[in-house]
Design a protein around this motif. Structure first.
Motif, short mmCIF file in Angstrom:
data_model
loop_
_atom_site.label_atom_id
_atom_site.label_comp_id
_atom_site.label_asym_id
_atom_site.label_seq_id
_atom_site.Cartn_x
_atom_site.Cartn_y
_atom_site.Cartn_z
N HIS A 35 -45.71 -42.09 13.18
CA HIS A 35 -44.34 -41.62 13.42
C HIS A 35 -44.28 -40.09 13.46
O HIS A 35 -43.29 -39.49 13.04
CB HIS A 35 -43.42 -42.15 12.33
CG HIS A 35 -43.43 -43.64 12.21
ND1 HIS A 35 -42.82 -44.47 13.12
CD2 HIS A 35 -44.01 -44.46 11.29
CE1 HIS A 35 -43.00 -45.73 12.77
NE2 HIS A 35 -43.72 -45.75 11.66
N HIS A 57 -44.48 -39.62 5.96
CA HIS A 57 -44.46 -40.19 7.31
C HIS A 57 -44.22 -41.70 7.31
O HIS A 57 -44.24 -42.32 8.37
CB HIS A 57 -45.77 -39.88 8.04
CG HIS A 57 -45.90 -38.45 8.45
ND1 HIS A 57 -46.49 -37.50 7.64
CD2 HIS A 57 -45.48 -37.79 9.56
CE1 HIS A 57 -46.46 -36.33 8.25
NE2 HIS A 57 -45.86 -36.47 9.41
N LEU A 59 -41.96 -45.05 6.97
CA LEU A 59 -40.56 -45.43 7.14
C LEU A 59 -39.98 -45.90 5.80
O LEU A 59 -40.70 -46.42 4.95
CB LEU A 59 -40.43 -46.53 8.18
CG LEU A 59 -40.75 -46.15 9.63
CD1 LEU A 59 -40.70 -47.38 10.52
CD2 LEU A 59 -39.79 -45.09 10.15
N LEU A 94 -37.62 -41.70 8.20
CA LEU A 94 -38.81 -41.39 7.42
C LEU A 94 -38.42 -41.03 5.99
O LEU A 94 -37.36 -40.45 5.75
CB LEU A 94 -39.57 -40.22 8.05
CG LEU A 94 -40.14 -40.43 9.45
CD1 LEU A 94 -40.87 -39.18 9.91
CD2 LEU A 94 -41.09 -41.62 9.48
#
Length: 215
Positions: A35, A57, A59, A94
């Motif tokens: 991401h 990084h 989620l 994030l």
């Protein structure tokens, strides 16, 4: 003749030293996160949620399940609550982009899920033994309560506590071939039989002359 001697003249041995490879940047420097590119201005590389360090990084929906005590089902329920009450989509946010205020709100939802509409059957303690009230334990509190439960079973001397004190399985699993603990003799049966046979033969040999004297 001089030309022939020059042709077959032995050359001195030259040891070839391998060249050292040029040191470039470390391997992790070129690693691109899945991401990457979604970082905000106040992005944090590592975020601590209830004593668990989570990479920025990751989620939010995946970061919640890294906390001990939050499984897949409860994680989905908490995602819906966060989306409804905070207006954040955990599937597209994030962990490193969350502000301090947002992190405190997320931790408050995680610590007290029953206040936000989570039903008792989704908690890891639907009815507490001491308080008889639904509760949910996380991180170190969960480990502590598990140890307390085991010690309570041992002091009561229930069947479950007796099996736990002996280091055996509790839920009716087979223990003949797998899960062996302590002095498992099954594998050494042949060696023990051989030792017994050798001891018996040596005893017979020692006892034979005594029988002759008696006669």
């Amino acid at each position: 003749m001089a030309t022939i001697e020059k042709k077959f003249e032995k050359k001195p041995f030259e040891k070839k030293v391998p060249e050292k490879p040029k040191q470039g940047p470390p391997q992790h420097a070129n690693v691109k996160h899945k991401h990457a590119g979604k970082e905000g201005k106040d992005f944090k590389g590592i975020v601590r949620i209830l004593g668990k360090d989570i990479e920025g990084h990751v989620l939010l929906k995946d970061g919640l399940r890294k906390v001990k005590g939050i499984g897949q089902n409860l994680g989905l329920i908490l995602n819906r609550i966060i989306r409804r009450e905070m207006g954040i989509d955990p599937a597209d946010t994030l962990v490193g982009n969350l502000s301090d205020a947002q992190m405190s709100n997320v931790e408050e939802i995680i610590k007290t899920p029953q206040k936000h509409g989570v039903k008792p059957h989704s908690l890891n303690r639907p009815r507490d033994v001491e308080t008889a009230v639904p509760a949910h334990f996380l991180a170190s509190d969960l480990s502590f309560t598990q140890r307390q439960d085991i010690e309570r079973e041992k002091t009561v001397r229930s069947w479950r506590g007796w099996r736990l004190s002996m280091g055996q399985r509790v839920r009716g699993q087979h223990s003949r071939t797998t899960g062996r603990t302590g002095m498992s003799v099954g594998v050494l049966k042949k060696a023990i039989k051989a030792q017994k046979a050798a001891a018996a033969t040596s005893a017979q040999e020692k006892g034979a002359p005594k029988e002759e004297k008696k006669k």
